[in-house]
Motif scaffolding. Sequence first.
Motif, PDB file in Angstrom:
ATOM      1  N   ARG A  66       1.260  18.683  17.171  1.00 21.82           N
ATOM      2  CA  ARG A  66       1.160  18.852  15.718  1.00 21.82           C
ATOM      3  C   ARG A  66       2.145  19.900  15.211  1.00 21.82           C
ATOM      4  O   ARG A  66       2.364  20.938  15.820  1.00 21.82           O
ATOM      5  CB  ARG A  66      -0.266  19.219  15.325  1.00 21.82           C
ATOM      6  CG  ARG A  66      -0.803  20.482  15.969  1.00 21.82           C
ATOM      7  CD  ARG A  66      -2.114  20.953  15.339  1.00 21.82           C
ATOM      8  NE  ARG A  66      -3.149  19.939  15.293  1.00 21.82           N
ATOM      9  CZ  ARG A  66      -4.130  19.923  14.405  1.00 21.82           C
ATOM     10  NH1 ARG A  66      -4.225  20.904  13.494  1.00 21.82           N
ATOM     11  NH2 ARG A  66      -5.036  18.972  14.414  1.00 21.82           N
ATOM     12  N   GLY A  67       2.746  19.585  14.067  1.00 17.15           N
ATOM     13  CA  GLY A  67       3.659  20.513  13.424  1.00 17.15           C
ATOM     14  C   GLY A  67       5.088  20.436  13.912  1.00 17.15           C
ATOM     15  O   GLY A  67       6.004  20.952  13.262  1.00 17.15           O
ATOM     16  N   LYS A  73       2.155  17.330  10.040  1.00 17.59           N
ATOM     17  CA  LYS A  73       2.325  18.747   9.712  1.00 17.59           C
ATOM     18  C   LYS A  73       1.042  19.289   9.067  1.00 17.59           C
ATOM     19  O   LYS A  73       0.969  19.471   7.861  1.00 17.59           O
ATOM     20  CB  LYS A  73       3.510  18.933   8.764  1.00 17.59           C
ATOM     21  CG  LYS A  73       4.843  18.370   9.277  1.00 17.59           C
ATOM     22  CD  LYS A  73       5.345  19.164  10.470  1.00 17.59           C
ATOM     23  CE  LYS A  73       6.763  18.769  10.862  1.00 17.59           C
ATOM     24  NZ  LYS A  73       6.839  17.460  11.535  1.00 17.59           N
ATOM     25  N   SER A  75      -2.191  22.214   8.671  1.00 19.43           N
ATOM     26  CA  SER A  75      -2.167  23.660   8.431  1.00 19.43           C
ATOM     27  C   SER A  75      -2.787  24.460   9.572  1.00 19.43           C
ATOM     28  O   SER A  75      -2.534  25.651   9.703  1.00 19.43           O
ATOM     29  CB  SER A  75      -2.906  23.997   7.128  1.00 19.43           C
ATOM     30  OG  SER A  75      -4.242  23.518   7.175  1.00 19.43           O
ATOM     31  N   PHE A  77      -3.442  25.392  13.610  1.00 20.04           N
ATOM     32  CA  PHE A  77      -2.738  25.323  14.894  1.00 20.04           C
ATOM     33  C   PHE A  77      -3.503  26.030  16.005  1.00 20.04           C
ATOM     34  O   PHE A  77      -2.926  26.420  17.013  1.00 20.04           O
ATOM     35  CB  PHE A  77      -1.342  25.943  14.752  1.00 20.04           C
ATOM     36  CG  PHE A  77      -0.413  25.139  13.898  1.00 20.04           C
ATOM     37  CD1 PHE A  77       0.373  24.136  14.432  1.00 20.04           C
ATOM     38  CD2 PHE A  77      -0.340  25.364  12.529  1.00 20.04           C
ATOM     39  CE1 PHE A  77       1.231  23.385  13.641  1.00 20.04           C
ATOM     40  CE2 PHE A  77       0.512  24.625  11.724  1.00 20.04           C
ATOM     41  CZ  PHE A  77       1.293  23.625  12.283  1.00 20.04           C
ATOM     42  N   LEU A 199       9.290  22.644  12.746  1.00 22.56           N
ATOM     43  CA  LEU A 199       8.089  23.463  12.697  1.00 22.56           C
ATOM     44  C   LEU A 199       8.282  24.538  11.637  1.00 22.56           C
ATOM     45  O   LEU A 199       9.206  25.349  11.728  1.00 22.56           O
ATOM     46  CB  LEU A 199       7.824  24.113  14.049  1.00 22.56           C
ATOM     47  CG  LEU A 199       6.651  25.092  14.113  1.00 22.56           C
ATOM     48  CD1 LEU A 199       5.328  24.367  13.887  1.00 22.56           C
ATOM     49  CD2 LEU A 199       6.629  25.837  15.447  1.00 22.56           C
ATOM     50  N   GLY A 203       3.707  27.500  10.367  1.00 22.36           N
ATOM     51  CA  GLY A 203       3.188  26.936  11.606  1.00 22.36           C
ATOM     52  C   GLY A 203       3.579  27.760  12.817  1.00 22.36           C
ATOM     53  O   GLY A 203       2.775  27.966  13.734  1.00 22.36           O
TER      54      GLY A 203
END
Length: 285
Positions: A66-67, A73, A75, A77, A199, A203
């Motif tokens: 992810r990201g 993308k 929010s 992480f 990224l 992130g």
Amino acid sequence: VDSPLPRWPRDGFVQAGEQRLQLLDWEGSGLPLVLLHGLNNTAWIWARSGAIMATTGRRVLAPTQRGHGLSSKPSAFDLDATSADLEAFLDTVGLDRVDLAGHSWGGKAAMHFAATRPQRVRSLILADPAPPRGVSKLIAHKRLIRDAFRPERGPFPDQASLEAQMPLLLQHQVGDETDRTAWAACFTRKADGSYVAALSDEGFDAIITDGVQVDVEPLLAAITCPVLLMLPQLSLTTPGRAWSRARELWPKLDERRMVGDHTFIHTNPRDTTKAMLGFLERVEG
């Protein structure tokens, strides 16, 4: 480093819960191996090692987390989120239990997954992972880490600048198609022709705080599968101190010192895959 790749993967996408993840898939009938990349990278950093592993007939899958790259993308992480992604990914592709490898931050994510979902992991391979308790506080300041990654994140005003930067980085000095693909996958082209890291800064900072620096040492006892720990000559960690607790808790720990720096999975794929294949053969035996 041999060029070109002995086997190029199928490059596509897979739905993992609410996230759409880019996926490199070396199809095969053998036992599945899943490879997780590190911070500010993509699945392509595993391409050389993954391609060699796949020549054995094993199925090798490398999702871009992810990201990163062309993946979703969101929010969040934190490690709970990355483990949920991986579980959903395995469910989507129909894999119940896998051999799991992770590099850098991806190693930390792999540790968390193996500890919280032990039934899904047959063996665990850690390639210079972010250490269980995080990196030294002396170097963990966000600004210092951002500055260290600036050569790899840009931004770059145009394609010529982007291409000129690649050979200045140790991990991309071969300059072959794999290098170019892995480098380009880390960036997004904006409408004005400039290139920014895929990224986001937000992130990047979140992964440092909610991933790299999270203390997972209390979870290590839940990892009971065989573990291979590959640490290069120039490592993120001090091998003696960072892994002392893991050595106490993991009786099946196999440690290997690798030639190279933090990016050895890309710059030294032959030794990387030799160590991984030898470990997996012992696991299977």
